[in-house]
Design a protein around this motif. Structure first.
Motif, PDB file in Angstrom:
ATOM      1  N   SER A  15       0.855  -1.191   0.000  1.00  0.00           N
ATOM      2  CA  SER A  15       0.000   0.000   0.000  1.00  0.00           C
ATOM      3  C   SER A  15       0.888   1.238   0.000  1.00  0.00           C
ATOM      4  CB  SER A  15      -0.916  -0.005   1.225  1.00  0.00           C
ATOM      5  OG  SER A  15      -1.817  -1.088   1.168  1.00  0.00           O
ATOM      6  N   VAL A  16       1.078   1.818  -1.183  1.00  0.00           N
ATOM      7  CA  VAL A  16       2.058   2.895  -1.328  1.00  0.00           C
ATOM      8  C   VAL A  16       1.524   4.248  -0.854  1.00  0.00           C
ATOM      9  CG1 VAL A  16       3.329   1.746  -3.174  1.00  0.00           C
ATOM     10  CG2 VAL A  16       1.412   3.260  -3.753  1.00  0.00           C
ATOM     11  N   THR A  17       0.235   4.334  -0.586  1.00  0.00           N
ATOM     12  CA  THR A  17      -0.341   5.544  -0.005  1.00  0.00           C
ATOM     13  C   THR A  17      -1.694   5.231   0.613  1.00  0.00           C
ATOM     14  OG1 THR A  17      -1.088   7.824  -0.430  1.00  0.00           O
ATOM     15  CG2 THR A  17      -1.424   6.228  -2.195  1.00  0.00           C
ATOM     16  N   THR A  18      -2.061   6.002   1.623  1.00  0.00           N
ATOM     17  CA  THR A  18      -3.419   5.908   2.165  1.00  0.00           C
ATOM     18  C   THR A  18      -4.273   7.060   1.644  1.00  0.00           C
ATOM     19  OG1 THR A  18      -2.667   7.088   4.127  1.00  0.00           O
ATOM     20  CG2 THR A  18      -2.782   4.688   4.266  1.00  0.00           C
ATOM     21  N   GLY A  19      -3.662   7.953   0.861  1.00  0.00           N
ATOM     22  CA  GLY A  19      -4.406   9.060   0.283  1.00  0.00           C
ATOM     23  C   GLY A  19      -5.234   8.606  -0.904  1.00  0.00           C
ATOM     24  N   CYS A  20      -6.302   9.346  -1.192  1.00  0.00           N
ATOM     25  CA  CYS A  20      -7.160   8.995  -2.321  1.00  0.00           C
ATOM     26  C   CYS A  20      -7.903  10.237  -2.800  1.00  0.00           C
ATOM     27  CB  CYS A  20      -8.155   7.902  -1.926  1.00  0.00           C
ATOM     28  SG  CYS A  20      -9.069   7.205  -3.331  1.00  0.00           S
ATOM     29  N   VAL A  21      -8.318  10.205  -4.066  1.00  0.00           N
ATOM     30  CA  VAL A  21      -9.091  11.309  -4.633  1.00  0.00           C
ATOM     31  C   VAL A  21     -10.585  11.091  -4.439  1.00  0.00           C
ATOM     32  CG1 VAL A  21      -7.361  11.958  -6.341  1.00  0.00           C
ATOM     33  CG2 VAL A  21      -9.030  10.194  -6.904  1.00  0.00           C
ATOM     34  N   LEU A  22     -10.967   9.913  -3.909  1.00  0.00           N
ATOM     35  CA  LEU A  22     -12.379   9.582  -3.725  1.00  0.00           C
ATOM     36  C   LEU A  22     -12.728   9.439  -2.247  1.00  0.00           C
ATOM     37  CD1 LEU A  22     -12.955   6.917  -6.541  1.00  0.00           C
ATOM     38  CD2 LEU A  22     -13.004   9.414  -6.679  1.00  0.00           C
ATOM     39  N   ARG A  23     -14.024   9.345  -2.002  1.00  0.00           N
ATOM     40  CA  ARG A  23     -14.531   9.062  -0.658  1.00  0.00           C
ATOM     41  C   ARG A  23     -15.639   8.011  -0.781  1.00  0.00           C
ATOM     42  NH1 ARG A  23     -10.558  11.177  -0.020  1.00  0.00           N
ATOM     43  NH2 ARG A  23      -9.924  12.863   1.378  1.00  0.00           N
ATOM     44  N   CYS A  24     -15.253   6.830  -1.218  1.00  0.00           N
ATOM     45  CA  CYS A  24     -16.219   5.740  -1.405  1.00  0.00           C
ATOM     46  C   CYS A  24     -16.805   5.346  -0.051  1.00  0.00           C
ATOM     47  CB  CYS A  24     -15.556   4.543  -2.059  1.00  0.00           C
ATOM     48  SG  CYS A  24     -14.787   4.936  -3.649  1.00  0.00           S
TER      49      CYS A  24
END
Length: 283
Positions: A15-24
């Motif tokens: 898991s290279v990041t916990t950031g995301c552009v979504l909020r599923c």
């Protein structure tokens, strides 16, 4: 650590990041609390640990959050992991799971040139997909990602692309419809993922899920006689690597479920890795 070095690890999530552009709505990663990026140094240590373990076959799955937010590290992981696998005489498969919002031709050309397998999060028809897979402002992502599919299938051979279709209890009655919609969108490989911990799977919803899966299996079998082949990834993997037959000897979580988080923590479930720090020691 002596015991860990003797383990055979077949598959690992990075898991290279916990950031995301979504909020599923059903996502278990706390994106507001955790916006971590894995450094290349941490990635190298994880790859060393994984490829250095016993076993010839290795599947490295690059995840997030949204891994394209840490694309520079993804690009560095590729040659490092492949060179190490070659040195260690291991057969390595690299895959990346993305929500496809940021996906562009530059990414796709890189993945094609480096023989990545792509998993695209796609829940099917607009009415289902947009119900849960949303931008932070609440708008659905269906239009954005389906528009990106024109680049996806123009550049990447469909044999190297799979759709990750998430199923929540309320949509169990629509599995067959969404499955066929995804096929019509251009995919012929799917991974069907029931979502736990979001809404309760009642007995009725479980039965509904089973009935819908029967329709899908019968449909897949019928297509074979027409020389049309549809693949469910867990079945394909079991056939190729004999993973099901190995279960009779018991299950070692390190064999197939280790996951490395951006800060270097290792666990067997993103659910546990995302627990509040005060609760985590219980597990």
């Amino acid at each position: 650590m002596i015991a860990l070095k003797n383990k055979e690890i077949f598959e690992m999530k990075l898991s290279v990041t916990t950031g995301c552009v979504l909020r599923c709505e059903y996502c278990f990663v706390d994106k507001d609390r955790m916006k971590e990026m894995m450094s290349f140094e941490t990635a190298k240590k994880a790859v060393d640990f994984f490829i250095g373990s016993k076993g010839k076959d290795k599947i490295l799955k690059i995840y997030g959050g949204e891994p394209l937010l840490n694309y520079d590290v993804v690009k560095k992981i590729d040659p490092y992991a492949k060179n190490l696998a070659k040195k260690k005489k291991k057969d390595l498969t690299l895959s990346i799971c993305t929500n496809a919002v940021l996906l562009n031709p530059n990414h796709l050309n890189f993945f094609k040139a480096n023989k990545f397998q792509l998993a695209i999060s796609f829940d099917g028809r607009r009415i289902t997909h947009d119900k849960f897979r949303k931008f932070p402002d609440g708008k659905g992502t269906f239009s954005k990602i389906t528009n990106n599919f024109k680049h996806l299938f123009r550049i990447i051979d469909k044999r190297n692309v799979a759709a990750n279709m998430s199923i929540v209890p309320s949509e169990s009655k629509n599995i067959d419809k969404n499955f066929k919609y995804i096929l019509n969108a251009g995919f012929d490989t799917l991974n069907i993922e029931p979502i736990y911990g979001f809404k309760k799977w009642t007995i009725d919803k479980r039965k509904q899920f089973q009935e819908e899966m029967k329709f899908i299996v019968l449909f897949i079998l019928a297509q074979i006689y027409k020389k049309k082949f549809i693949f469910l990834t867990p079945v394909n993997r079991a056939l190729k690597y004999k993973t099901l037959s190995k279960l009779k000897d018991g299950v070692c979580l390190f064999h197939q479920f280790p996951e490395i988080y951006p800060d270097g923590r290792i666990g067997f479930s993103s659910f546990f890795l995302n627990l509040p720090e005060e609760i985590r020691p219980r597990y």
